[in-house]
Design a protein around this motif. Structure first.
Motif, short mmCIF file in Angstrom:
data_model
loop_
_atom_site.label_atom_id
_atom_site.label_comp_id
_atom_site.label_asym_id
_atom_site.label_seq_id
_atom_site.Cartn_x
_atom_site.Cartn_y
_atom_site.Cartn_z
N UNK A 1 -15.29 0.80 173.43
CA UNK A 1 -14.05 0.37 173.99
C UNK A 1 -13.92 -0.71 174.20
N UNK A 2 -14.71 -1.45 173.73
CA UNK A 2 -14.49 -2.62 173.77
C UNK A 2 -13.28 -3.48 172.56
N UNK A 3 -13.67 -3.12 171.83
CA UNK A 3 -11.94 -3.07 170.95
C UNK A 3 -10.79 -2.73 171.24
N UNK B 1 -14.79 -5.19 167.25
CA UNK B 1 -14.98 -6.15 167.37
C UNK B 1 -15.48 -7.58 166.21
N UNK B 2 -15.11 -8.35 165.62
CA UNK B 2 -15.75 -9.30 164.79
C UNK B 2 -16.61 -9.96 165.24
N UNK C 1 -8.61 -8.13 155.40
CA UNK C 1 -8.60 -8.25 156.44
C UNK C 1 -7.10 -8.03 156.85
N UNK C 2 -6.82 -7.69 158.65
CA UNK C 2 -5.55 -6.85 158.81
C UNK C 2 -5.27 -7.69 159.54
N UNK D 1 -8.19 -9.23 165.22
CA UNK D 1 -10.04 -9.13 164.58
C UNK D 1 -10.35 -8.14 164.61
N UNK D 2 -10.51 -7.37 164.69
CA UNK D 2 -10.97 -6.13 164.67
C UNK D 2 -11.49 -5.75 163.22
#
Length: 361
Positions: A219-221, A248-249, A290-291, A295-296
């Motif tokens: 959910x935080x993402x 989330x990173x 990385x995409x 920053x996820x």
């Protein structure tokens, strides 16, 4: 050079758009692209109609047609998605020789390994990916990468240059990064669409997070919760909060980094495995794959980290190169302004193959 995605649905939509773009023949504009119109009676050629192009007669048509500038030499028979490329956009400008599109990339804070305990560092350095992390360039040559990316076409996965075509090969990747070419395919047994329940179980095994914690991070993402409301799955109006299968990173790093300062942390075998797994998940999301998802990192990557000892048996060079080429294909399209992927590879490849540019100095 890839669009920033708010969700996996947007990423899927762009992928579908790219696929659709490549299916369509290239239409020609009146000023720059209209030296023929495929299969129509409007295309003029030598006083007559230009025949419809197919594989049987394309060579004869190419020999007889003198295309205007900005159009592929074969009229789009091969580069059929040319109309959606940045090259077409630049050629359509008045002073196209001076035009350049400078791409952007995702930026994430560095995970400083020196702040981790000795056991942590030793376990990380056992992996073949560690050398790749060391080689990452903090400074990104956006201009050089942008210039070559504009010449990349997903129809051939090559860069079209004045003297011919060039491509980044697996051997190039191996020589630049040292990653192994031989080994188990990254896609072998990999499921890119696991259920939330399966991902929660995987996070429990790899990170030590229970299902409640994983759901909170999903959910935080999508949206950071208010303080004290982290574990509430519902909005104030009763609607269920949106989730995405990503972490989330920044939260991943906060939870597992700087073990030297966590004096009360008992680094037993299981705890060490959780922390090292989190480190490599962070690196997969920031360096290796990385995409542009703000920053996820994709939670599905935990499948590659389920057995840390198995990581050295993968063919990382082919897998990471395939991801880079896919990002380059997306980034060559007009709608894209950001790109993901291991861009150190692209930068070093340019410097190595074009020394006369003097970029390496």
């Amino acid at each position: 050079m890839v669009v920033t995605f708010d969700s996996s649905e947007q990423r899927t939509k762009l992928r579908q758009q790219v696929d659709e773009d490549l299916k369509n023949p290239t239409p020609r504009g009146e000023k720059h692209l209209d030296f023929r119109k495929r299969g129509t009676t409007n295309a003029k050629h030598g006083g007559g109609l230009l025949p419809e192009v197919n594989q049987d007669n394309v060579r004869d048509v190419i020999q007889d047609v003198d295309p205007t500038y900005g159009t592929p030499n074969d009229g789009g028979a091969t580069l059929f998605g040319y109309k959606h490329s940045w090259a077409a956009k630049i050629y359509a400008t008045k002073d196209h020789k001076d035009a350049v599109r400078v791409i952007k990339r995702q930026k994430a804070s560095k995970w400083d390994l020196s702040k981790e305990c000795a056991e942590f560092q030793a376990k990380v350095k056992e992996c073949v990916l560690y050398k790749t992390i060391e080689l990452v360039h903090a400074d990104f040559d956006a201009v050089a990468v942008s210039a070559f990316l504009e010449r990349h076409y997903p129809e051939t996965y090559t860069m079209h240059l004045p003297f011919g075509e060039m491509a980044i090969t697996p051997d190039d990747f191996h020589n630049i990064t040292g990653l192994p070419l031989e080994g188990k395919c990254l896609r072998e047994g990999y499921n890119p669409s696991m259920s939330y329940e399966a991902l929660e179980a995987l996070a429990q095994k790899c990170l030590g997070w229970d299902a409640r914690k994983s759901q909170c991070e999903f959910r935080r993402s999508v949206r950071s919760p208010k303080k004290g409301d982290e574990y509430n799955a519902y909005e104030a109006n009763g609607a269920k909060k949106k989730t995405v299968k990503k972490f989330k990173l920044v939260k991943l790093k906060e939870a597992f980094s700087e073990t030297k300062t966590k004096g009360k942390l008992v680094m037993d075998a299981e705890t060490l495995r959780h922390h090292v797994t989190a480190y490599w998940l962070y690196m997969l999301g920031t360096v290796i794959f990385p995409d542009t998802s703000r920053n996820r990192v994709d939670a599905h990557y935990l499948q590659l980290l389920e057995d840390l000892d198995e990581m050295n048996n993968y063919s990382w060079a082919t897998g990471v190169l395939a991801f880079v080429l896919e990002e380059m294909s997306k980034g060559s399209r007009i709608r894209c302004n950001q790109i993901g992927g291991y861009l150190t590879l692209v930068k070093v490849w340019i410097y190595d193959h074009f020394p006369k540019l003097g970029l390496g100095s």
